[in-house]
Each structure stands twice: as C-alpha cells, then as structure tokens.
Design an enzyme around this catalytic site. Structure first.
Site, PDB file in Angstrom:
ATOM      1  N   LYS A  22       9.514   7.685  10.590  1.00 54.95           N
ATOM      2  CA  LYS A  22       8.103   7.629  11.006  1.00 54.95           C
ATOM      3  C   LYS A  22       7.902   6.561  12.074  1.00 54.95           C
ATOM      4  O   LYS A  22       7.113   6.715  12.998  1.00 54.95           O
ATOM      5  CB  LYS A  22       7.251   7.345   9.767  1.00 54.95           C
ATOM      6  CG  LYS A  22       5.865   6.785  10.018  1.00 54.95           C
ATOM      7  CD  LYS A  22       4.885   7.877  10.350  1.00 54.95           C
ATOM      8  CE  LYS A  22       3.431   7.446  10.364  1.00 54.95           C
ATOM      9  NZ  LYS A  22       3.128   6.104  10.709  1.00 54.95           N
ATOM     10  N   GLY A  43      12.235   4.193   7.721  1.00 52.86           N
ATOM     11  CA  GLY A  43      11.740   5.550   7.937  1.00 52.86           C
ATOM     12  C   GLY A  43      11.721   5.952   9.397  1.00 52.86           C
ATOM     13  O   GLY A  43      11.418   5.137  10.280  1.00 52.86           O
ATOM     14  N   GLN A  58      11.069   1.479  15.767  1.00 52.27           N
ATOM     15  CA  GLN A  58      11.447   0.366  14.873  1.00 52.27           C
ATOM     16  C   GLN A  58      12.857   0.557  14.330  1.00 52.27           C
ATOM     17  O   GLN A  58      13.688  -0.370  14.390  1.00 52.27           O
ATOM     18  CB  GLN A  58      10.443   0.287  13.722  1.00 52.27           C
ATOM     19  CG  GLN A  58      10.853  -0.651  12.611  1.00 52.27           C
ATOM     20  CD  GLN A  58       9.746  -0.812  11.587  1.00 52.27           C
ATOM     21  OE1 GLN A  58       8.794  -1.532  11.824  1.00 52.27           O
ATOM     22  NE2 GLN A  58       9.842  -0.137  10.457  1.00 52.27           N
ATOM     23  N   HIS A  99       3.120   4.581  -0.607  1.00 54.50           N
ATOM     24  CA  HIS A  99       2.782   6.007  -0.730  1.00 54.50           C
ATOM     25  C   HIS A  99       4.065   6.825  -0.815  1.00 54.50           C
ATOM     26  O   HIS A  99       5.172   6.252  -0.916  1.00 54.50           O
ATOM     27  CB  HIS A  99       1.907   6.428   0.459  1.00 54.50           C
ATOM     28  CG  HIS A  99       2.495   6.062   1.800  1.00 54.50           C
ATOM     29  ND1 HIS A  99       3.598   6.670   2.323  1.00 54.50           N
ATOM     30  CD2 HIS A  99       2.140   5.105   2.703  1.00 54.50           C
ATOM     31  CE1 HIS A  99       3.896   6.157   3.493  1.00 54.50           C
ATOM     32  NE2 HIS A  99       3.033   5.179   3.753  1.00 54.50           N
ATOM     33  N   SER A 122       0.114   4.165   5.251  1.00 55.96           N
ATOM     34  CA  SER A 122      -0.811   3.283   4.529  1.00 55.96           C
ATOM     35  C   SER A 122      -2.171   3.274   5.214  1.00 55.96           C
ATOM     36  O   SER A 122      -3.206   3.104   4.570  1.00 55.96           O
ATOM     37  CB  SER A 122      -0.259   1.859   4.490  1.00 55.96           C
ATOM     38  OG  SER A 122       1.020   1.843   3.897  1.00 55.96           O
ATOM     39  N   ALA A 127       0.866  -1.186   0.000  1.00 60.64           N
ATOM     40  CA  ALA A 127       0.000   0.000   0.000  1.00 60.64           C
ATOM     41  C   ALA A 127       0.903   1.237   0.000  1.00 60.64           C
ATOM     42  O   ALA A 127       0.803   2.124   0.850  1.00 60.64           O
ATOM     43  CB  ALA A 127      -0.967   0.007   1.188  1.00 60.64           C
ATOM     44  N   GLY A 161       5.841   8.367   1.331  1.00 57.79           N
ATOM     45  CA  GLY A 161       6.860   8.051   2.333  1.00 57.79           C
ATOM     46  C   GLY A 161       7.753   6.912   1.857  1.00 57.79           C
ATOM     47  O   GLY A 161       8.982   6.976   1.962  1.00 57.79           O
ATOM     48  N   HIS A 162       7.118   5.882   1.314  1.00 55.69           N
ATOM     49  CA  HIS A 162       7.897   4.761   0.780  1.00 55.69           C
ATOM     50  C   HIS A 162       8.751   5.230  -0.408  1.00 55.69           C
ATOM     51  O   HIS A 162       9.888   4.777  -0.575  1.00 55.69           O
ATOM     52  CB  HIS A 162       6.965   3.633   0.317  1.00 55.69           C
ATOM     53  CG  HIS A 162       6.131   3.026   1.420  1.00 55.69           C
ATOM     54  ND1 HIS A 162       4.764   3.163   1.464  1.00 55.69           N
ATOM     55  CD2 HIS A 162       6.479   2.282   2.493  1.00 55.69           C
ATOM     56  CE1 HIS A 162       4.301   2.519   2.529  1.00 55.69           C
ATOM     57  NE2 HIS A 162       5.306   1.978   3.173  1.00 55.69           N
TER      58      HIS A 162
END
Ligand code: AMP
Length: 293
Positions: A157, A155, A161, A42, A194, A40, A44-45
């Site tokens: 974001k 990322g 992680q 966007h 996403s 999905a 950012g990816h």
C-alpha cells in the site's frame, strides 16, 4: 519469549513501553518478526501480522505514531489512536509482543542524526511531504535496532516506503529480511487505511475513484505507458467533477527501483501511484502494472 505459553496469543500479547521491557520480553525469542505500524489497526495490518506469524517464532508489532514523518501542517494530532483496540486485534492474530513506546522514549531529545532517503525519497510522496521519508527511515532504523528482528513486514500500500526500506537495508547492510505484503482492499476496492475513518459516506464514494483509476490504468497495460497514464487520468478527470471532488495531488507511472517516471518505452513492472485529497483526508494508493509489449 521467556514465557512460551504466550506464543499462541491466548492471553493477549505482552504490551511493553520501553526498550528495557522489550529486551526482557525478547530474551530467547528465536526468530523475531517485526510489523511496524502507527496503530489504528485494520485488516491490512492483520495481513502483515499473518505473514510474520508464518515466518517467525516471535511476532512483535510496534505501535508508534512517529512525529518525525509528519509535516507541520499534517494530521499528527488528529491521527487515530486506540491502543486497547490495537492490543485486542494483535491478540486475535497471535502476536506475542506489542511495543508501544511514548514519543519521549523514542525521541528523548531533538533527533540530530537521521537517515537521508536520497533522491528516491524526494519524489512523489517525498515531494508532497518534504522530510517524510527521512522520518520514516529514521524510525524504522531505530525500531530495527531496538527489536533486532530477523524479518520485518511492510505493505505494498505504501509502495515508495517499502522500496526505500529495501534500498536502505541494501545500502546500509542491515541484517533484516524485508517481506512485502499485497495491498488489502475493502470489498468496494478502496484500499484499507487507518485514515479511512475520517471519510464521510460521500467522501468515501468519491474516494473510490482512486482504485477505479488505478484499475483502468492497469487494464490498459497492453497499450504501453502512454495508454496507462491516459486511462487513469480520464477517470481522475471525472473524479475532479464529483461531489465532493477528488483533488489530485499526483498521478504517476514510475520505475519501481527509483520512483522516477517510467520512460515511454519502459518494459517490465511499473508502479502506477496516486495521491489525492477527498474532503480533508489525503489518500494514497498504487498498483503494479506489468508492461510487456
Ligand atoms: P501504517 O500504520 O499506516 O503506518 O501502516 C503500517 C504498515 O501497514 C505499512 O507497512 C503499510 O504499508 C501497511 N498497510 C497499511 N495499509 C495496508 C493495506 N491496506 N494493505 C496492506 N498493507 C497495509
């Protein structure tokens, strides 16, 4: 890549579904850059792909909705999936290979051996989503083993992680360079995600309180940790009264190395992180706050 003509992405990326196909696609690949995603895709990816494209001869994007990182009550089944659209977007970014394995390919039997994320993995997102980071680190390790990338892009974001992936790479001596990408935001400040497709117009208006709260916190940096927390909290108190309300999961100002609460006299960068539910959608966001005084 065996076929260098594909490297400009003109014919679209090669889509592979199995480790064998992947190995064949990556023969003579040169320096390999991996962008792990759940699809999905966007903007950012896209920004992650561009960083990989600048640094690698061959760019691999993995598209895999990893069941191991979802809790039993979470949105695994509803998570948006669009492999044809994802493949098109990857083509536009000059990606060479899309690795989109089936769940049964990644997990042919129940996963017994996993990567324990340790104490950092039990805080914030890990506290709200028990086992989440064990699932993340396990699939990232598997992807590193399958793709054998020279570098991998993640990322900011998902700040906790990327911090955990960096720590895993250090602690386990994994031969991968981790590249961080800044958070891409929509023009109104909402972090691209996403999950934003789940938001109604009203949800989306309420969701803007998250980035607004983070900005208010960052703007209070000269006042120290207490001022940062108070400024962000004030915006989220208002957000709780919006329609629909922003139901706060956590707001935390943490040490980026451990994700433990930043001490009152913390100096240097801290991460101001927020998670909240808007309607039925859980959103996360964060900013780095420099605490100098
Ligand atoms: P996901 O598909 O949500 O698992 O995300 C795949 C990668 O894209 C992770 O490294 C995310 O941190 C990164 N990512 C997701 N959203 C953004 C964004 N808005 N800006 C930058 N990176 C992002």
């Amino acid at each position: 890549m065996t076929d260098p003509a594909r490297r400009d992405g003109a014919d679209g990326p090669l889509v592979v579904r199995t480790p064998e196909e992947l190995r064949r696609a990556l023969a003579d690949a040169g320096r390999v850059g991996l962008v792990p995603t759940m699809g999905a895709l966007h903007g950012g990816h896209r920004s992650l792909m561009r960083l990989a494209r600048e640094r690698a001869d061959t760019v691999v994007v993995s598209v895999f909705v990893n069941p191991l990182q979802f809790g039993p009550e979470e949105d695994l089944d509803q998570y948006p999936r669009d492999l044809p659209g994802d493949t098109r977007l990857c083509g536009e970014e000059g990606v060479d290979v899309v690795f989109a394995p089936e769940t049964a390919t990644m997990y042919p039997r129940p996963q017994m051996v996993t990567v324990d994320a340790g104490a950092m993995g039990e805080r914030l997102e890990g506290a709200s989503r028990p086992g989440h980071f064990t699932g993340v680190l396990t699939v990232v390790t598997k992807l590193f083993q399958l793709v054998r990338p020279d570098l991998a892009v993640f990322g900011a974001k998902d700040a906790q992680q990327i911090a955990l992936v960096r720590r895993m790479v250090d602690d386990l001596d994994l031969p991968v360079e981790i590249v961080g990408a800044p958070t891409l935001r929509e023009p109104d400040g909402l972090a691209s995600s996403s999950r934003n497709v789940y938001l109604s117009e009203a949800d989306r208006a309420s969701a803007l309180f998250l980035s607004r709260a983070l900005r208010a916190g960052a703007d209070a940096a000269t006042g120290g940790t207490v001022a940062v927390r108070e400024a962000a909290r004030a915006v989220l108190d208002e957000a709780a009264r919006a329609t629909p309300p922003v139901e706060l999961d956590y707001l935390a100002l943490v040490d980026p190395a451990t994700f433990a609460d930043a001490a009152d006299d913390h100096r240097g960068d801290a991460v101001l992180a927020v998670a909240a539910r808007v309607g039925r959608t859980r959103l996360i966001d964060n900013v780095t706050v420099p605490l100098r005084t």
